[in-house]
Design a protein around this motif. Structure first.
Motif, PDB file in Angstrom:
ATOM      1  N   THR A  92      14.071 -15.898   3.019  1.00 56.48           N
ATOM      2  CA  THR A  92      12.855 -15.987   2.225  1.00 56.48           C
ATOM      3  C   THR A  92      12.165 -14.629   2.178  1.00 56.48           C
ATOM      4  O   THR A  92      11.760 -14.092   3.204  1.00 56.48           O
ATOM      5  N   ARG A  93      12.048 -14.114   0.976  1.00 57.30           N
ATOM      6  CA  ARG A  93      11.407 -12.814   0.806  1.00 57.30           C
ATOM      7  C   ARG A  93      10.124 -12.976  -0.003  1.00 57.30           C
ATOM      8  O   ARG A  93      10.016 -13.864  -0.845  1.00 57.30           O
ATOM      9  N   TYR A  94       9.191 -12.088   0.250  1.00 57.77           N
ATOM     10  CA  TYR A  94       7.919 -12.093  -0.451  1.00 57.77           C
ATOM     11  C   TYR A  94       7.673 -10.700  -1.014  1.00 57.77           C
ATOM     12  O   TYR A  94       8.086  -9.698  -0.419  1.00 57.77           O
ATOM     13  N   THR A  95       7.014 -10.657  -2.157  1.00 61.27           N
ATOM     14  CA  THR A  95       6.740  -9.377  -2.809  1.00 61.27           C
ATOM     15  C   THR A  95       5.241  -9.183  -2.959  1.00 61.27           C
ATOM     16  O   THR A  95       4.534 -10.063  -3.459  1.00 61.27           O
ATOM     17  N   LEU A  96       4.783  -8.037  -2.520  1.00 59.26           N
ATOM     18  CA  LEU A  96       3.377  -7.653  -2.638  1.00 59.26           C
ATOM     19  C   LEU A  96       3.288  -6.464  -3.577  1.00 59.26           C
ATOM     20  O   LEU A  96       3.947  -5.439  -3.367  1.00 59.26           O
ATOM     21  N   THR A  97       2.516  -6.592  -4.644  1.00 52.96           N
ATOM     22  CA  THR A  97       2.302  -5.485  -5.583  1.00 52.96           C
ATOM     23  C   THR A  97       0.836  -5.098  -5.560  1.00 52.96           C
ATOM     24  O   THR A  97      -0.051  -5.962  -5.510  1.00 52.96           O
ATOM     25  N   ILE A  98       0.605  -3.785  -5.629  1.00 57.84           N
ATOM     26  CA  ILE A  98      -0.753  -3.256  -5.496  1.00 57.84           C
ATOM     27  C   ILE A  98      -0.993  -2.163  -6.520  1.00 57.84           C
ATOM     28  O   ILE A  98      -0.134  -1.310  -6.766  1.00 57.84           O
ATOM     29  N   ASN A  99      -2.165  -2.185  -7.108  1.00 51.70           N
ATOM     30  CA  ASN A  99      -2.645  -1.149  -8.025  1.00 51.70           C
ATOM     31  C   ASN A  99      -4.072  -0.840  -7.591  1.00 51.70           C
ATOM     32  O   ASN A  99      -4.924  -1.737  -7.587  1.00 51.70           O
ATOM     33  N   CYS A 100      -4.337   0.400  -7.204  1.00 52.65           N
ATOM     34  CA  CYS A 100      -5.657   0.706  -6.656  1.00 52.65           C
ATOM     35  C   CYS A 100      -5.995   2.178  -6.828  1.00 52.65           C
ATOM     36  O   CYS A 100      -5.119   3.004  -7.117  1.00 52.65           O
ATOM     37  N   PRO A 101      -7.272   2.534  -6.651  1.00 55.72           N
ATOM     38  CA  PRO A 101      -7.634   3.947  -6.673  1.00 55.72           C
ATOM     39  C   PRO A 101      -6.948   4.698  -5.533  1.00 55.72           C
ATOM     40  O   PRO A 101      -6.760   4.154  -4.436  1.00 55.72           O
ATOM     41  N   THR A 102      -6.552   5.927  -5.801  1.00 57.26           N
ATOM     42  CA  THR A 102      -5.946   6.746  -4.755  1.00 57.26           C
ATOM     43  C   THR A 102      -6.942   6.971  -3.625  1.00 57.26           C
ATOM     44  O   THR A 102      -8.099   7.350  -3.864  1.00 57.26           O
ATOM     45  N   ALA A 103      -6.502   6.721  -2.394  1.00 64.79           N
ATOM     46  CA  ALA A 103      -7.373   6.900  -1.235  1.00 64.79           C
ATOM     47  C   ALA A 103      -6.508   7.026   0.005  1.00 64.79           C
ATOM     48  O   ALA A 103      -5.418   6.438   0.073  1.00 64.79           O
ATOM     49  N   PRO A 104      -6.965   7.807   0.991  1.00 64.15           N
ATOM     50  CA  PRO A 104      -6.188   7.912   2.237  1.00 64.15           C
ATOM     51  C   PRO A 104      -6.185   6.593   2.994  1.00 64.15           C
ATOM     52  O   PRO A 104      -7.174   5.852   2.989  1.00 64.15           O
ATOM     53  N   GLY A 105      -5.055   6.284   3.608  1.00 63.56           N
ATOM     54  CA  GLY A 105      -4.969   5.130   4.485  1.00 63.56           C
ATOM     55  C   GLY A 105      -4.521   3.833   3.846  1.00 63.56           C
ATOM     56  O   GLY A 105      -4.355   2.826   4.549  1.00 63.56           O
ATOM     57  N   VAL A 106      -4.296   3.826   2.522  1.00 63.50           N
ATOM     58  CA  VAL A 106      -3.906   2.580   1.867  1.00 63.50           C
ATOM     59  C   VAL A 106      -2.547   2.103   2.362  1.00 63.50           C
ATOM     60  O   VAL A 106      -2.383   0.944   2.772  1.00 63.50           O
ATOM     61  N   VAL A 107      -1.551   2.971   2.311  1.00 62.54           N
ATOM     62  CA  VAL A 107      -0.197   2.595   2.722  1.00 62.54           C
ATOM     63  C   VAL A 107      -0.195   2.160   4.186  1.00 62.54           C
ATOM     64  O   VAL A 107       0.396   1.132   4.545  1.00 62.54           O
ATOM     65  N   ALA A 108      -0.874   2.932   5.021  1.00 63.67           N
ATOM     66  CA  ALA A 108      -0.933   2.602   6.448  1.00 63.67           C
ATOM     67  C   ALA A 108      -1.656   1.278   6.674  1.00 63.67           C
ATOM     68  O   ALA A 108      -1.235   0.458   7.497  1.00 63.67           O
ATOM     69  N   GLY A 109      -2.747   1.073   5.946  1.00 62.60           N
ATOM     70  CA  GLY A 109      -3.522  -0.155   6.112  1.00 62.60           C
ATOM     71  C   GLY A 109      -2.730  -1.393   5.732  1.00 62.60           C
ATOM     72  O   GLY A 109      -2.750  -2.410   6.440  1.00 62.60           O
ATOM     73  N   VAL A 110      -2.016  -1.315   4.629  1.00 58.86           N
ATOM     74  CA  VAL A 110      -1.223  -2.455   4.173  1.00 58.86           C
ATOM     75  C   VAL A 110      -0.049  -2.706   5.118  1.00 58.86           C
ATOM     76  O   VAL A 110       0.229  -3.842   5.510  1.00 58.86           O
ATOM     77  N   SER A 111       0.633  -1.634   5.511  1.00 57.96           N
ATOM     78  CA  SER A 111       1.787  -1.775   6.409  1.00 57.96           C
ATOM     79  C   SER A 111       1.368  -2.343   7.759  1.00 57.96           C
ATOM     80  O   SER A 111       2.055  -3.199   8.330  1.00 57.96           O
ATOM     81  N   THR A 112       0.242  -1.872   8.264  1.00 56.15           N
ATOM     82  CA  THR A 112      -0.254  -2.361   9.550  1.00 56.15           C
ATOM     83  C   THR A 112      -0.615  -3.842   9.469  1.00 56.15           C
ATOM     84  O   THR A 112      -0.317  -4.617  10.387  1.00 56.15           O
ATOM     85  N   TYR A 113      -1.256  -4.228   8.392  1.00 62.66           N
ATOM     86  CA  TYR A 113      -1.620  -5.639   8.203  1.00 62.66           C
ATOM     87  C   TYR A 113      -0.380  -6.526   8.303  1.00 62.66           C
ATOM     88  O   TYR A 113      -0.391  -7.553   8.997  1.00 62.66           O
ATOM     89  N   LEU A 114       0.675  -6.151   7.621  1.00 64.26           N
ATOM     90  CA  LEU A 114       1.896  -6.957   7.634  1.00 64.26           C
ATOM     91  C   LEU A 114       2.572  -6.937   8.999  1.00 64.26           C
ATOM     92  O   LEU A 114       3.009  -7.969   9.515  1.00 64.26           O
ATOM     93  N   ALA A 115       2.667  -5.748   9.591  1.00 65.28           N
ATOM     94  CA  ALA A 115       3.340  -5.618  10.885  1.00 65.28           C
ATOM     95  C   ALA A 115       2.634  -6.426  11.973  1.00 65.28           C
ATOM     96  O   ALA A 115       3.292  -7.079  12.800  1.00 65.28           O
ATOM     97  N   GLU A 116       1.315  -6.412  11.976  1.00 60.08           N
ATOM     98  CA  GLU A 116       0.550  -7.127  13.002  1.00 60.08           C
ATOM     99  C   GLU A 116       0.682  -8.642  12.867  1.00 60.08           C
ATOM    100  O   GLU A 116       0.340  -9.383  13.793  1.00 60.08           O
ATOM    101  N   ARG A 117       1.165  -9.093  11.740  1.00 60.42           N
ATOM    102  CA  ARG A 117       1.322 -10.532  11.518  1.00 60.42           C
ATOM    103  C   ARG A 117       2.785 -10.953  11.507  1.00 60.42           C
ATOM    104  O   ARG A 117       3.138 -12.001  10.965  1.00 60.42           O
ATOM    105  N   GLY A 118       3.617 -10.137  12.105  1.00 57.05           N
ATOM    106  CA  GLY A 118       5.011 -10.498  12.291  1.00 57.05           C
ATOM    107  C   GLY A 118       5.853 -10.440  11.040  1.00 57.05           C
ATOM    108  O   GLY A 118       6.799 -11.225  10.880  1.00 57.05           O
ATOM    109  N   CYS A 119       5.540  -9.495  10.159  1.00 63.91           N
ATOM    110  CA  CYS A 119       6.323  -9.336   8.935  1.00 63.91           C
ATOM    111  C   CYS A 119       7.229  -8.121   9.041  1.00 63.91           C
ATOM    112  O   CYS A 119       6.849  -7.095   9.614  1.00 63.91           O
ATOM    113  N   ASP A 120       8.399  -8.245   8.472  1.00 68.28           N
ATOM    114  CA  ASP A 120       9.384  -7.170   8.458  1.00 68.28           C
ATOM    115  C   ASP A 120       9.507  -6.636   7.038  1.00 68.28           C
ATOM    116  O   ASP A 120       9.950  -7.350   6.135  1.00 68.28           O
ATOM    117  N   ILE A 121       9.099  -5.384   6.818  1.00 63.91           N
ATOM    118  CA  ILE A 121       9.190  -4.769   5.497  1.00 63.91           C
ATOM    119  C   ILE A 121      10.632  -4.342   5.253  1.00 63.91           C
ATOM    120  O   ILE A 121      11.189  -3.541   5.999  1.00 63.91           O
TER     121      ILE A 121
END
Length: 291
Positions: free
Chosen positions: A9-38
């Motif tokens: 079972t795979r899930y897809t997350l798509t994001i469109n947002c203003p450029t800002a520092p920390g977005v990639v890290a913030g999203v990746s951390t959210y998933l990792a802390e909840r037991g998700c494997d990217i």
């Protein structure tokens, strides 16, 4: 990155947002802390408009305390922090696709072939046509065929019927597979970002009717096809993908038409696949395609 087959079972997350520092890290951390494997990740920072586009495919590990609904509910905090426009969906659920055709059968035939071979994760809700020519082909495949003849007098009414069909079938994507009718402005607005057209030329050149004949008159050495999102401006919609074919002076207009069929089928099939895999992001009159 190769997907771990143990977690189907795979899930897809798509994001469109203003450029800002920390977005990639913030999203990746959210998933990792909840037991998700990217298992797949791609992003593009468009500095010309100051926006970040991101697509992530992930699995929820068996020992995670979270399920998909938990992830969706909790992600709103991250979204608010970074002003994200986002969508998270189960990649295994097929997209519902409605195909529109007129008399030409090559694009429809190619889509049906690829569909049966499993190249597309989609369900075909119906095939709608303003002619009856392709009805046997469609019904032979066990697919619903809907005949909506169009004239100047009934065009608006027939398009309203089409919208009713789209809503009734909960269609996600409408594919104009050589549907030889110009859609009204209202229908284009209703289907914005979820209707793909194949134009038999390499846009922005040779718009409108008989592009192969236009190409022949100009003596081109390349012909092409363009798959784009439908807009109220004829053949001006955001381009998803294009395909080209070398030609020379020995080919007359009708021969260019024959050669061009392959470019049309390739471009349309590729665009449909990119869309249903959520790899295409709309930005104004352009697209960002993350592969």
């Amino acid at each position: 990155m190769k997907i771990n087959k143990k977690h189907s079972t795979r899930y897809t997350l798509t994001i469109n947002c203003p450029t800002a520092p920390g977005v990639v890290a913030g999203v990746s951390t959210y998933l990792a802390e909840r037991g998700c494997d990217i298992v797949e990740s791609a992003q593009f920072d468009d500095q010309s408009v100051g926006r970040l586009f991101m697509r992530i495919v992930f699995n929820i590990m068996p020992d995670s305390k979270y399920n998909f609904d938990n992830l969706v509910d909790g992600f709103s905090e991250v979204a608010e922090k970074f002003s994200l426009s986002w969508k998270m969906r189960d990649s295994n659920i097929p997209s519902k696709v409605l195909i529109m055709v007129s008399k030409f059968d090559h694009c429809l035939d190619d889509l049906l072939y690829r569909y049966h071979k499993g190249e597309f994760n989609m369900d075909i809700t119906a095939v709608v046509s303003n002619h009856l020519d392709l009805r046997p082909m469609v019904e032979r495949e066990g697919i619903r065929f809907i005949y909506l003849p169009v004239s100047p007098e009934n065009k608006v009414d027939q398009e309203n019927k089409l919208l009713d069909i789209v809503k009734e079938t909960e269609t996600d994507l409408v594919v104009l597979a050589r549907y030889m009718q110009v859609l009204t402005d209202n229908l284009c607005k209703e289907l914005r970002g979820r209707a793909i057209n194949i134009h038999h030329s390499f846009l922005p050149g040779f718009k409108g009717a008989k592009p192969y004949h236009q190409a022949f008159d100009r003596g081109v050495k390349l012909i092409g096809a363009t798959a784009h999102y439908v807009t109220a401006d004829l053949d001006e919609g955001p381009i998803i993908t294009q395909s080209v074919q070398e030609v020379d002076h020995s080919l007359y207009a009708e021969e260019l038409v024959a050669v061009g069929r392959d470019t049309e089928t390739r471009a349309l099939a590729k665009a449909v696949k990119l869309h249903i895999e959520q790899r295409v992001f709309l930005e104004g009159n352009k697209t960002v395609v993350l592969r």
